[in-house]
Motif scaffolding. Sequence first.
Motif, mmCIF file in Angstrom:
data_model
loop_
_atom_site.group_PDB
_atom_site.id
_atom_site.type_symbol
_atom_site.label_atom_id
_atom_site.label_comp_id
_atom_site.label_asym_id
_atom_site.label_seq_id
_atom_site.Cartn_x
_atom_site.Cartn_y
_atom_site.Cartn_z
ATOM 1 N N TYR A 192 0.828 -1.402 -0.129
ATOM 2 C CA TYR A 192 0.030 0.187 -0.068
ATOM 3 C C TYR A 192 0.998 1.205 0.007
ATOM 4 N N GLU A 214 0.800 4.667 1.021
ATOM 5 C CA GLU A 214 0.198 5.400 1.706
ATOM 6 C C GLU A 214 0.540 7.014 1.486
ATOM 7 N N ARG A 215 -0.451 8.025 1.252
ATOM 8 C CA ARG A 215 -0.276 9.230 0.821
ATOM 9 C C ARG A 215 -1.107 10.195 2.043
ATOM 10 N N ARG A 216 -0.399 10.999 2.545
ATOM 11 C CA ARG A 216 -1.167 11.818 3.423
ATOM 12 C C ARG A 216 -0.476 13.329 2.882
ATOM 13 N N ARG A 271 5.209 10.197 0.320
ATOM 14 C CA ARG A 271 4.474 8.733 0.404
ATOM 15 C C ARG A 271 5.263 7.783 0.970
ATOM 16 N N ARG A 278 3.659 0.836 2.623
ATOM 17 C CA ARG A 278 3.407 0.243 3.842
ATOM 18 C C ARG A 278 3.350 -1.346 3.508
ATOM 19 N N THR A 328 -9.778 3.940 0.874
ATOM 20 C CA THR A 328 -9.401 5.275 0.930
ATOM 21 C C THR A 328 -10.060 6.004 -0.473
ATOM 22 N N MET A 382 -7.710 -2.478 0.661
ATOM 23 C CA MET A 382 -6.408 -2.821 1.463
ATOM 24 C C MET A 382 -6.644 -3.725 2.530
ATOM 25 N N ARG A 395 -5.255 -5.438 6.095
ATOM 26 C CA ARG A 395 -4.150 -5.320 7.225
ATOM 27 C C ARG A 395 -3.672 -6.738 7.414
#
Length: 139
Positions: free
Chosen positions: A38, A40-42, A47, A50, A78, A88, A90
């Motif tokens: 994954y 992840e972008r915030r 980036r 994960r 998301t 996604m 976990r």
Amino acid sequence: MADADDVRRLALSLPHVVEIDSEGFDFRVGNKGFVWSYPERRPGRPRVIRTDVAVLFVGDEAEKQALLLGEPALFFTTPAYDGLPLVMLRLPAVSVDRLTELVVDAWRMRAPESLALSLPADGDQRPADHHGDHDQAHQ
């Protein structure tokens, strides 16, 4: 509890899978991705790849919603994935048996039909040892 090593072992045990060089893991069959790390972008931050979260191809929106609603402890999405047949997962929350089922299902949906039919469709979805096939994919 599963991890990135389990994803790699399972994906590479399937016929004609190619691992794309990446910061995490990225597996394709017939030039189509079926499971990857994954990204992840915030907002305002770089980036982050994960490797504790796998992005899985699920086929369609109905399957996606069934997984998200039915197993919220395992699956999430998301806004960046809205309208895409991807969820996604976990990895620390999933068993290796369940991960096997999910990776094999994703592979089946992305593999060319003739290749997908080569895997037994019975209840035992564990991939066979196809290292010879995998090696040929890299030649």
